[in-house]
Design a protein around this motif. Structure first.
Motif, PDB file in Angstrom:
ATOM      1  N   UNK A  74       0.866  -1.774  -0.072  1.00  0.00           N
ATOM      2  CA  UNK A  74       0.285   0.477   0.203  1.00  0.00           C
ATOM      3  C   UNK A  74       1.089   1.313   0.267  1.00  0.00           C
ATOM      4  N   UNK A  75       0.033   2.200  -0.961  1.00  0.00           N
ATOM      5  CA  UNK A  75       0.998   3.522  -0.820  1.00  0.00           C
ATOM      6  C   UNK A  75       1.395   4.133   0.252  1.00  0.00           C
ATOM      7  N   UNK A  76       2.566   4.761   0.793  1.00  0.00           N
ATOM      8  CA  UNK A  76       2.824   5.315   2.287  1.00  0.00           C
ATOM      9  C   UNK A  76       2.836   7.110   1.686  1.00  0.00           C
ATOM     10  N   UNK A  77       2.330   8.257   2.650  1.00  0.00           N
ATOM     11  CA  UNK A  77       2.349   9.304   2.091  1.00  0.00           C
ATOM     12  C   UNK A  77       3.406   9.894   2.187  1.00  0.00           C
ATOM     13  N   UNK A  78       3.941   9.275   3.395  1.00  0.00           N
ATOM     14  CA  UNK A  78       5.285  10.373   4.119  1.00  0.00           C
ATOM     15  C   UNK A  78       6.930   9.712   2.885  1.00  0.00           C
ATOM     16  N   UNK A  79       5.761   8.170   2.377  1.00  0.00           N
ATOM     17  CA  UNK A  79       7.275   8.742   1.104  1.00  0.00           C
ATOM     18  C   UNK A  79       7.538   8.630  -0.489  1.00  0.00           C
ATOM     19  N   UNK A  80       8.425   9.073  -0.907  1.00  0.00           N
ATOM     20  CA  UNK A  80       7.467   9.108  -2.487  1.00  0.00           C
ATOM     21  C   UNK A  80       9.023   7.539  -3.074  1.00  0.00           C
ATOM     22  N   UNK A  81       8.254   7.364  -3.797  1.00  0.00           N
ATOM     23  CA  UNK A  81       9.405   6.105  -4.679  1.00  0.00           C
ATOM     24  C   UNK A  81      10.234   6.759  -5.738  1.00  0.00           C
ATOM     25  N   UNK A  82      10.935   6.537  -5.714  1.00  0.00           N
ATOM     26  CA  UNK A  82      12.425   6.946  -6.430  1.00  0.00           C
ATOM     27  C   UNK A  82      12.825   5.797  -7.588  1.00  0.00           C
ATOM     28  N   UNK A  83      12.754   5.750  -8.381  1.00  0.00           N
ATOM     29  CA  UNK A  83      11.723   6.445  -9.627  1.00  0.00           C
ATOM     30  C   UNK A  83      10.260   6.603  -9.208  1.00  0.00           C
ATOM     31  N   UNK A  84       9.675   7.502  -9.890  1.00  0.00           N
ATOM     32  CA  UNK A  84       8.014   8.100  -9.543  1.00  0.00           C
ATOM     33  C   UNK A  84       7.755   7.372 -10.757  1.00  0.00           C
ATOM     34  N   UNK A  85       7.252   5.963 -11.366  1.00  0.00           N
ATOM     35  CA  UNK A  85       7.287   6.123 -12.501  1.00  0.00           C
ATOM     36  C   UNK A  85       5.733   5.488 -12.973  1.00  0.00           C
ATOM     37  N   UNK A  86       5.368   6.125 -14.038  1.00  0.00           N
ATOM     38  CA  UNK A  86       3.993   6.022 -15.004  1.00  0.00           C
ATOM     39  C   UNK A  86       3.493   4.701 -14.945  1.00  0.00           C
ATOM     40  N   UNK A  87       2.059   4.025 -15.069  1.00  0.00           N
ATOM     41  CA  UNK A  87       2.383   2.720 -15.611  1.00  0.00           C
ATOM     42  C   UNK A  87       3.139   2.909 -16.779  1.00  0.00           C
TER      43      UNK A  87
END
Length: 214
Positions: A74-87
């Motif tokens: 599940x997504x964590x609003x306190x952590x941003x994925x790197x790299x954040x990729x689109x579908x």
């Protein structure tokens, strides 16, 4: 009565001409075709397409029951994925942001692609090779389409598999945990060069398709 022609027969023949699909250029007729080499779109073609859709639906249902969807945590609003990729089907647009300004990569390029696809039936009016896998009658259209199609999937592959943290380029054998230095700021080409290239592109297209409209 001599000279009388049933209007219902005329209507049926007109409907037959409008709702038939050509079998091909060969003189040998397909099973069920009439003397002109035509098949009715309904029910001959529609019934086969409907059966194919049902078969594909059954395969997908059975496949989905045996294989779990690749869901992540599940997504964590306190952590941003790197790299954040689109579908994956939008990664090509995200990759374009590396080479163009956002308004070009996100608005102009998709708009040109959509308008170009809509204009194909009006620009390419060549009746030869319709309904066939034919390259000899489409020596210009097929390479142009396949070039754009291939380039789009190249962008998807680069963005999906070769972009690591901070959207840096990583070869498949490189470790993402090893940070790479920030790349230098991209330098825009001179405006006169861009307008010149755009003018040459438009002129080439006009020279190619001008006879269609004249």
């Amino acid at each position: 009565m001599a000279g009388y022609q049933d209007p219902c027969e005329d209507f049926a023949m007109a409907g037959k001409r409008e709702s038939t699909t050509p079998v091909g250029k060969k003189s040998v007729c397909a099973p069920g075709a009439d003397s002109d080499g035509y098949l009715f779109t309904f029910p001959d073609l529609v019934s086969r397409e409907f059966i194919a859709i049902l078969a594909a639906l059954i395969v997908l249902c059975v496949w989905s029951m045996g294989i779990d969807a690749p869901l992540r945590a599940m997504a964590n609003p306190n952590w941003t994925e790197n790299p954040a990729k689109a579908p994956w089907y939008f990664v090509g647009l995200q990759e374009l942001l590396v080479y163009f300004d956002p308004w070009i990569a996100g608005v102009c390029v998709p708009g040109i692609i959509i308008l170009g696809l809509m204009a194909i039936p009006y620009i390419d009016t060549n009746p030869r090779g319709v309904g066939e896998y034919n390259f000899s009658d489409r020596k210009f259209a097929v390479p142009v389409f396949m070039t754009g199609y291939t380039l789009w999937f190249v962008l998807i592959i680069i963005g999906q598999f070769l972009r690591g943290p901070n959207w840096h380029f990583y070869w498949p054998w490189e470790d993402w945990s090893i940070a790479k230095p920030a790349e230098q700021q991209l330098v825009n080409l001179p405006p006169w060069l861009g307008w010149s290239l755009l003018g040459c592109y438009v002129a080439a297209g006009f020279c190619r398709y001008a006879p269609v409209f004249l």
